[in-house]
Scaffold this active site. Structure first.
Site, PDB file in Angstrom:
ATOM      1  N   ARG A 170     -10.877  -1.109   5.127  1.00  0.00           N
ATOM      2  CA  ARG A 170     -11.332   0.259   4.871  1.00  0.00           C
ATOM      3  C   ARG A 170     -11.093   0.612   3.414  1.00  0.00           C
ATOM      4  NH1 ARG A 170      -6.390   2.496   4.122  1.00  0.00           N
ATOM      5  NH2 ARG A 170      -4.677   1.790   5.444  1.00  0.00           N
ATOM      6  N   GLU A 174       9.121 -11.573  10.992  1.00  0.00           N
ATOM      7  CA  GLU A 174       9.052 -12.455   9.831  1.00  0.00           C
ATOM      8  C   GLU A 174      10.256 -12.179   8.948  1.00  0.00           C
ATOM      9  OE1 GLU A 174       5.319 -11.370   8.000  1.00  0.00           O
ATOM     10  OE2 GLU A 174       6.265  -9.842   6.745  1.00  0.00           O
ATOM     11  N   LYS A 196      -3.087  -9.055  12.514  1.00  0.00           N
ATOM     12  CA  LYS A 196      -2.187  -9.668  11.533  1.00  0.00           C
ATOM     13  C   LYS A 196      -1.802 -11.092  11.891  1.00  0.00           C
ATOM     14  CE  LYS A 196      -0.075  -5.362   9.951  1.00  0.00           C
ATOM     15  NZ  LYS A 196       1.189  -4.611   9.812  1.00  0.00           N
TER      16      LYS A 196
END
Length: 503
Positions: A284, A192, A110
């Site tokens: 995926r 964040e 990420k």
């Protein structure tokens, strides 16, 4: 020679993948653990091998070799986003049905993904890698509370914690770090800003390493503890120009990664300033992929297989056309009010059907739902020419669904899709948590009505006996029998109430 594909998964997704493999003229192969010895997915494969765990890389590869598999499809969860597994599969000369290991690593990290988005000038929320709780406090000093801690090495809500004040920073950082390390073997976390009143929008992608196309977006804002409950496509919350923007961003990001096979770019959509922020990439097949298949007419699993074997995407963006609306509801083995997982046997099972209804299920009558895995029983997907028709069909399907012997969230799902916020599509990711008391109360009311119906039916014994075809209960009924009585009593009570109203 017939192509053989090993499905390294279980439950509904193993059944769903096996069906597409069979339709292509190939042979699906499988694996199972001791607890899944009698599971439904075993009936959909030609051959299978027992393994100790769906996370055992070496055992699964050995099973593939033993069965003569030409390829492995990982499904979702378990090892589906594990680049080590993908690399080992490829090293053994077996086709990996998924993105290249390098793409998994680039898209799955990420923090690395945020850096890629920043370099491309794509919108993403500011962040800070957390090495010490003081990093959270300093970040919040600049951006304000609340802030959100996330795991850098994976998603699915694992390792996520909302921090509302500096006093919570140390404890929540520790918990997030421990959870991330257990789940992903990577204890890195970052922080964040936490966006309240945001929507969760994701874009389905197909690529071959050179070309990337999108299959439009899904909305997945109905969540509980970061786990999705209801998804729909297309999103009813964004405009046509916003749809163009979010799909453009997703394609640009995945092209930069050199992405191949199927994947999903997830976004937070700030409803106040109408801005999208790149959140993460899932490398995926998604649980909610059926809604996209229904509105585009494209079988994503078949495309995954073709890309893996041929290396080329055989459709273009012009071939992807939106039609109608689809909504998916996840039916799970959970307490109907608290939504905590339960386990047990399904003693009676009847799936809904009829126009516009698709059920992806991994169970049958007599199936055991273990505590070892995700409590997902099935996914009901409703399709209609309009959103209103899709909602109506989904409600009808939930009313038709019969699952006895184990608790489910069917009543909870019904309370969600009948809520004003869902009908108006004004819901956000906070909808369930903010309305938990209201939703739970509706579930309790429906359960109470069923209990009342049973009591009423017992008072009107003669009529009730006729309803039960003359059978009189002379001893304590089993749990299955009680559920059957409740269902029949509800029918009786409904008819009685209708007659009273006419009078």
């Amino acid at each position: 020679m017939t192509v053989k594909i090993l499905i390294a998964n279980r439950g509904e997704i193993a059944v769903r993948i096996a069906r597409s493999i069979s339709e292509m003229g190939f042979k699906p192969l499988g694996i199972y653990t001791p607890v899944d010895k009698n599971s439904l997915h075993r009936k959909f494969v030609y051959e299978d091998v027992e393994v100790s765990s769906y996370l055992s890389i070496d055992e699964i590869i050995e099973a593939a070799i033993e069965l003569g598999a030409d390829a492995i499809h990982p499904g979702y969860g378990f090892l589906s986003e594990n680049s080590v597994f993908a690399r080992k599969v490829i090293d053994k000369g077996i086709v990996w049905i998924g993105p290249r290991p390098e793409a998994i690593e680039r898209a799955g990290d990420k923090i690395g993904l945020k850096e890629t988005a920043i370099k491309l000038g794509l919108p993403t929320l500011p962040y800070q890698l957390v090495k010490d709780p003081s990093d959270i406090i300093e970040f919040a000093r600049v951006h304000g509370y609340p802030v959100l801690i996330k795991a850098a090495g994976g998603g699915g809500g694992i390792g996520m914690r909302i921090v509302f004040n500096r006093g919570e920073a140390e404890e929540k950082a520790r918990l997030a770090q421990e959870e991330a390390e257990r789940a992903f073997g990577d204890k890195r976390i970052y922080v964040e800003p936490y966006l309240g009143h945001a929507k969760h929008i994701e874009v389905q992608i197909l690529g071959d390493g050179e070309r990337v196309i999108h299959m439009y977006e899904r909305e997945c804002s109905i969540q509980f503890r970061y786990q999705k409950l209801v998804e729909e496509a297309p999103s009813p919350s964004i405009t046509g120009s916003e749809r163009d923007e979010v799909t453009r961003i997703a394609v640009e990001l995945m092209k930069a990664i050199g992405y191949d096979n199927a994947g999903t770019v997830e976004f937070l959509f700030d409803t106040k300033n109408r801005r999208f922020y790149v959140m993460e990439v899932n490398t995926r097949l998604q649980v909610e992929h059926p809604v996209t298949e229904l509105v585009t007419g494209v079988d994503i699993v078949k495309k995954q297989i073709k890309i893996a074997f041929e290396g080329v995407l055989d459709i273009g963006q012009e071939d992807i056309v939106l039609r109608g609306h689809a909504i998916e509801a996840r039916v799970m083995a959970v307490n109907p009010i608290s939504l905590t997982p339960v386990s047990g046997y399904i003693t009676r099972y009847r799936e809904p059907s009829g126009p516009g209804i698709r059920v992806d299920s991994g169970v049958a009558e007599g199936s055991y739902i273990p505590a070892d895995y995700n409590p997902l029983i099935s996914k009901i997907v409703a399709f209609g020419s309009t959103r209103e028709e899709a909602v109506s069909r989904l409600l009808r399907a939930l009313n038709e669904y019969v699952i006895d012997g184990i608790q489910t969230n069917i009543y909870f799902l019904k309370s969600i899709i009948q809520s004003p916020e869902f009908i108006k599509a004004t819901y956000t990711t906070e909808f369930v948590s903010n309305n938990m008391d209201v939703l739970a109360k509706k579930v309790e009311q429906e359960l109470s009505i069923q209990a009342l119906a049973t009591a009423v039916a017992s008072v009107f014994q003669p009529d009730f006996n006729k309803l039960l075809k003359g059978k009189i209960i002379r001893e304590k009924p089993t749990e299955t029998r009680v559920e059957a009585i409740k269902r029949r009593a509800w029918t009786y009570w409904t008819l009685t109430r209708s007659r009273l109203r006419r009078k």
